[in-house]
Scaffold this active site. Sequence first.
Site, PDB file in Angstrom:
ATOM      1  N   SER A 226      -8.386  -2.056 -13.731  1.00  0.00           N
ATOM      2  CA  SER A 226      -9.835  -2.259 -13.812  1.00  0.00           C
ATOM      3  C   SER A 226     -10.544  -0.936 -14.030  1.00  0.00           C
ATOM      4  CB  SER A 226     -10.300  -2.865 -12.482  1.00  0.00           C
ATOM      5  OG  SER A 226     -11.679  -2.702 -12.302  1.00  0.00           O
TER       6      SER A 226
ATOM      7  N   TYR B 102     -11.130  -1.527  -3.775  1.00  0.00           N
ATOM      8  CA  TYR B 102     -10.539  -2.246  -4.911  1.00  0.00           C
ATOM      9  C   TYR B 102     -10.057  -1.267  -5.986  1.00  0.00           C
ATOM     10  CZ  TYR B 102     -10.380  -5.353  -9.013  1.00  0.00           C
ATOM     11  OH  TYR B 102     -10.006  -6.040 -10.144  1.00  0.00           O
TER      12      TYR B 102
ATOM     13  N   LYS C 103      -6.211  -0.641  -7.175  1.00  0.00           N
ATOM     14  CA  LYS C 103      -5.791  -0.807  -8.566  1.00  0.00           C
ATOM     15  C   LYS C 103      -5.150   0.478  -9.089  1.00  0.00           C
ATOM     16  CE  LYS C 103      -6.616  -5.058  -9.835  1.00  0.00           C
ATOM     17  NZ  LYS C 103      -5.483  -5.901 -10.272  1.00  0.00           N
TER      18      LYS C 103
END
Lengths: 328, 328
Positions: A127, A151, A155
Amino acid sequence: MRILILGAAGMLGRKLAERLAHDGQLGGQSVDTLDLVDVITPAAPAGFKGEANCQAGDLSEPGTMAAMVRSRPDLIFHLAAIVSGEAEADLEKGYRINLDGTRLLLDAIRLEGEGKGWKPRVVFSSSLAVFGGSFPAVIPEEYVLTPQTSYGTQKLMGELLLADYARRGFLEGVGIRLPTICVRPGKPNRAASSFFSGIIREPLAGQEAILPVGEDVRHWMTSPRSAIGFLIHAATLDIALLGDRPNLSMPGLSVTVGEQIAALREVAGDRVAGLIRQERDPVIERIVAGWAQALDASRAEALGFTAEKHFTDIVWAHIEDELGGRIG
Amino acid sequence: MRILILGAAGMLGRKLAERLAHDGQLGGQSVDTLDLVDVITPAAPAGFKGEANCQAGDLSEPGTMAAMVRSRPDLIFHLAAIVSGEAEADLEKGYRINLDGTRLLLDAIRLEGEGKGWKPRVVFSSSLAVFGGSFPAVIPEEYVLTPQTSYGTQKLMGELLLADYARRGFLEGVGIRLPTICVRPGKPNRAASSFFSGIIREPLAGQEAILPVGEDVRHWMTSPRSAIGFLIHAATLDIALLGDRPNLSMPGLSVTVGEQIAALREVAGDRVAGLIRQERDPVIERIVAGWAQALDASRAEALGFTAEKHFTDIVWAHIEDELGGRIG
């Protein structure tokens, strides 16, 4: 060939399975078996001629991944993740699924294949949340990654593991940093980015949409159609071209919310665009303020990854793919 | 104040404990208790006026870290690691100690302190092994990190965890990317970088040293004395100055092996320098060829971290600190 999709009940997972079922082949090889896994049992894609195995499983449970790879798929799409908003709200769950899940997959592949001649291609959906902190308006290909969300951290840790396991020869790794997907079909989700789709999707369905940020917010987006194209291309490209950097920033379109709304107005008229109501949310504004606005994605572009160049094309992709080509 | 050192039996851990014992204070606060932990029981530093608790423990065992942080140290130095050569040879052990160990520590701190007003400073020893692949001769501060060893991958994952846990308010994090330490006292170890010290240390002790690479190999080094200075400075600097990037490339000296040998000759003469015998090792040559040769460390320099400017100073630091100031 046999293909495993982790996260197959998610938006991209479903569309990917449908695309593979529709095409019946990938890179010239027939798609014989689809293993579809998610936390809820994924649906088999309509019209698939081969065998579809649809299973529910917790990817962070010891043993789940080992069972998944025992059939030695040629290709694995790892799309399963806890989204940004939820990973920020629930630290332990985010690390458990986004980090441990990825690591368990890669270790299961290592243990199943090492020295036994099985070395699958693994396509990992990363991402643009790996970027964070201060950065230039257009982030260069070789810019340091300092994510500012859990997050994004998870990732990036997944990217690093993928690169290390690819370097050590356990798998062929391709990590693709997806732009924010717009227009996501379906309902709003817990990603802080959800509104970027909502302000297009809801008005096109005749419903009001809430805009929680200012119109000057600029972000990096692509359509679900392009994202599926990225996944397919990542699965088939010549792995040698990646060299020692298997993680790639995907191309996208840098637009402001104001430009999104103008494109919606151009395609669907004032009445539809008038269904957007601004109601600022300081939490979302603060998260979004730290996001990338534009990337240099020239490495991926040179490798053949392509995305939309105008936001009206993104609006039309939604109308064609989700609304049967009709507005209102 | 109470200070916990993980990896206290290692070279830096021992020197750090000795320094803290000698100074008796840190940043103006008296050092009352030293908790010293390693896989083997560390020695208590000579002459320490306070309480020294020396313990053996496996940092990757569930529960070890929780027990370590129960006494709520004000400051934690996390220096424990599997070195580069061993982490490459034993993948599982490297990930278990270097990644899981670090994560268990940070989670133990989170669980002990969250909402209870305990928020320790954590100084994490990272490494220039986080750099890898193609990079410019002098690596810029904001250059992408693409490690090409499992050790470098694990250290970078530790940096990312530290940054995320610091951002979330569980701790004050400072990650310091140490240059290769030269001259390491003691015996050669399993780090691929071991010879950079060996070619100075062994000749100064009247012994032959093997040089496994060419004299044109250039690398980024600092003395143990400077490294201890970095740790002390990281423990006391104003945390607000780090902003959203708590991981810092430390200053060092960019020298070739040939320049190392010339400096040794300048300080100790031809006879000593003549004790170096070249015997190339392709495995070590290949590993070392991928390492950073020089970094831009201007962020750390601006924050007050300092290192040697000439390799003769590094040779003299060894002679003064390890050989009682005498050569031969």
